[in-house]
Every structure is written in structure tokens, then in C-alpha cells.
Design an enzyme around this catalytic site. Structure first.
Site, PDB file in Angstrom:
ATOM      1  CE  LYS A  78      -1.803   1.647   3.868  1.00 35.06           C
ATOM      2  NZ  LYS A  78      -2.548   1.656   5.119  1.00 35.06           N
TER       3      LYS A  78
ATOM      4  N   GLY B 258     -11.541   3.224   6.158  1.00 32.52           N
ATOM      5  CA  GLY B 258     -11.935   1.968   5.509  1.00 32.52           C
ATOM      6  C   GLY B 258     -11.290   1.762   4.147  1.00 32.52           C
TER       7      GLY B 258
HETATM    8  C1  R5P Z   1      -1.936   2.039   8.796  1.00 30.59           C
HETATM    9  O1  R5P Z   1      -0.876   1.679   8.355  1.00 30.59           O
HETATM   10  C2  R5P Z   1      -2.861   1.160   9.565  1.00 30.59           C
HETATM   11  O2  R5P Z   1      -2.312  -0.087   9.825  1.00 30.59           O
HETATM   12  C3  R5P Z   1      -4.194   1.021   8.856  1.00 30.59           C
HETATM   13  O3  R5P Z   1      -4.004   0.276   7.682  1.00 30.59           O
HETATM   14  C4  R5P Z   1      -4.757   2.362   8.519  1.00 30.59           C
HETATM   15  O4  R5P Z   1      -4.746   3.184   9.651  1.00 30.59           O
HETATM   16  C5  R5P Z   1      -6.152   2.228   7.996  1.00 30.59           C
HETATM   17  O5  R5P Z   1      -6.593   3.502   7.626  1.00 30.59           O
HETATM   18  P1  R5P Z   1      -7.818   3.669   6.648  1.00 30.59           P
HETATM   19  O6  R5P Z   1      -8.935   2.859   7.200  1.00 30.59           O
HETATM   20  O7  R5P Z   1      -8.108   5.140   6.688  1.00 30.59           O
HETATM   21  O8  R5P Z   1      -7.379   3.224   5.306  1.00 30.59           O
END
Ligand code: R5P
Length: 305
Positions: free
Chosen positions: A203, A236
Site C-alpha cells: 500500500k 476503511g
Molecule cells: C496504517 O498503516 C494502519 O495499519 C491502517 O491500515 C490504517 O490506519 C487504515 O486507515 P484507513 O482505514 O483510513 O485506510
């Protein structure tokens, strides 16, 4: 001999915690004034009621309309009140979701090192121990390392998710981390579930806009169940991208499992809309949909010391 007393809203989480610890619970009122200022009131019946006692303060942040700033002020005011006016002989604090943890680095010049500053505020207010669950620290390394004097205790929330997942009739489960940082958690859950099949997608998040781009790794998941695992679901976006990808690759069912249901705005709809068959989250925030509980682990940790 001082008694150990739990102080916090008398919700199921705290009632369960107090009952399993065998201690009494003093209720709290989370009052908010019309202008947004907070007045957390510890519901003692008379002055001096818990003076000299060893207090464990347990406060959870509400999910969805969550406000980490208000939550933090509420915790700080309560610790200071317990120390200065209520007269607790010692103060331990349970903050299952530790806010500001993701800012555990100065990513761009001029940014604050928020995770460390928040830890310092808590100890300066009077917290001697802070219990938190799966604190999102990837750069700082350790939760205890954020504090100068207080003891930081970081409990894994993934065991609670795995306990629920074990009761589901998973078909040849494949555990997926939506980004490489979450790989360690995918491995942990895979071990609990007795499978060696886990992997991570890649990501990238634009630090200016917050926009997420997920690079998918092709996996043979046709007809198998996928468990997409993460620590936090905030907007999300991260979870939805991963859920959609495994669904498109032919997964039979997709389970979205995460520790902290922060769930800003339409986060839950995004995950369901992406194809998640079931959402499994812990009770580290106040959310009516939580299916897993970290209470047992907190009790084990607190009783162990
Ligand atoms: C970030 O690295 C965390 O592990 C989560 O993946 C992140 O905080 C999720 O954020 P969102 O739901 O806004 O994509």
C-alpha cells in the site's frame, strides 16, 4: 491496606472487567457542555470515598463519531482529578485504543512527534501505568519506549480476533495483510488459526491527500476463505481495497478482521460494499458491532503484576 478500584463508565466492558478482576466499579459521567468542553465526572457519593485507593481508570473512545482530541482531554482531566482531588494513591489507565500512535515519526519537516508527546502528557498528569492494545507503532519500536517514567503495556488484540475466527467454519483460510506493515499481524493470526498461508499486499498512501493505492499480489485463493487482517480501520480505504481484490480473485468468503473499529464516516459501508461477508472487530472502542473482546487479556495482564 488500599483497595484496587476500577473507575470508568459502567458499560458492559467495564462491568465485565471489574467482575473478572473481583473489584468494585465506580461509574463515570461523560458530560459535554454545549460548546464542546468536557467535564468527566467520577460519580463518588461523598468526598474522600476512594481517597488512598489504587485506581484503575478505564475509558474507551467512541467509534464512528470519534474524536481523539476530546478523548485525550477527557482522560487527562480524569487522571489529574484522581490525583489532585479524589486522592487516589496510584493511578493506572486503560486506553485500549491509544490515540495519535500513527504519528510516531516526523514524516515531514515541522510535524510533531505526537505519539511521544501524548505519552508524556499522560505521565505528567499522573498516570503510572498505561495499558493499551495493539498500539500502532512501526517507527518508534516499542510502546514502553514512548514513556519516560510511566510503564507502558501493549497488549496484542489479535488473539481476541483469532478466538472469534476459530469459531467460524473457515474453508482453507488464507490470511491477507492489506499492507506490508500488517504482515506481522497476518502471521500472528495465521499461527493462531494453524495455517501457514499468509501474505501482504503493498500500500502507498499520499501523505498530502491521504489517498491510498494498493498493489495486489496474485494469490491462488479460488474457493478458499480470505481473512483480511489489520490493526485499525479508520476511513476503511485500506481494508476495502484489499477485500475487493481478494473477492475479485475468487475467494469464497471474505472476513474483514481488525482490532480497532475507528470507523470514520462510511467506513463500514465501504468494507461491506467491497464484498466483505463478515466484519470482526474488537471492543477497544465503543462500537455496538464488536464481536471480539480484549477484556480477558487485560485482566490477565493486570492480575499478573
Ligand atoms: C496504517 O498503516 C494502519 O495499519 C491502517 O491500515 C490504517 O490506519 C487504515 O486507515 P484507513 O482505514 O483510513 O485506510
Amino acid at each position: 491496606m488500599p483497595k484496587v478500584i476500577l473507575v470508568g463508565p459502567a458499560d458492559d466492558f467495564n462491568k465485565n472487567l471489574a467482575s473478572k478482576m473481583g473489584i468494585s466499579l465506580v461509574d463515570m459521567q461523560r458530560r459535554v457542555f454545549p460548546d464542546g468542553e468536557l467535564c468527566p465526572r467520577i460519580l463518588i457519593e461523598k468526598e474522600g470515598q476512594i481517597r488512598g485507593e489504587e485506581v484503575i481508570l478505564s475509558l474507551r473512545m467512541p467509534s464512528k463519531a470519534c474524536n481523539p482530541n476530546a478523548y485525550l482531554i477527557e482522560v487527562l482531566l480524569s487522571i489529574r482529578n484522581l490525583r489532585e482531588h479524589i486522592g487516589a494513591s496510584s493511578i493506572r489507565v486503560i486506553m485500549p485504543y491509544f490515540p495519535y500512535a500513527r504519528q510516531d515519526n516526523i514524516f515531514r519537516p515541522g510535524e510533531p512527534l505526537s505519539a511521544k508527546y501524548v505519552a508524556n502528557l499522560l505521565e505528567k498528569a499522573g498516570a503510572e501505568t498505561v495499558y493499551a492494545v495493539t498500539v500502532h507503532l512501526h517507527r518508534v519500536g516499542s510502546f514502553p519506549g514512548l514513556f519516560q517514567k510511566a510503564r507502558g503495556v501493549n497488549i496484542s488484540g489479535f488473539r481476541s480476533l483469532a478466538e472469534v475466527l476459530k469459531k467460524v467454519d473457515l474453508q482453507k483460510p488464507y490470511i491477507i495483510a492489506p499492507d506490508e506493515e500488517a504482515m506481522v499481524w497476518a502471521k500472528e493470526v495465521a499461527e493462531y488459526l494453524g495455517t501457514e498461508d499468509y501474505t501482504a499486499f503493498i500500500k502507498e498512501r499520499d501523505v498530502e491527500t491521504g489517498e491510498i493505492k494498493t498493489t495486489i499480489k496474485e494469490i491462488d485463493i479460488e474457493g478458499r476463505d480470505a481473512v483480511v487482517i489489520d490493526d485499525i480501520v479508520s476511513t476503511g480505504g485500506t481494508m476495502a481495497n484489499a477485500v475487493r481484490a481478494v473477492k475479485e480473485m475468487g475467494a469464497r468468503k471474505v472476513y474483514s478482521a481488525f482490532v480497532h473499529p475507528v470507523l470514520v464516516g462510511n467506513a463500514l459501508d465501504r468494507i461491506i460494499g467491497a464484498g466483505a461477508n463478515e466484519v470482526i472487530a474488537a471492543d477497544t472502542l465503543i462500537w455496538e458491532g464488536s464481536k471480539a473482546s480484549v477484556v480477558n487479556q487485560l485482566v490477565e495482564e493486570i492480575k499478573g503484576r
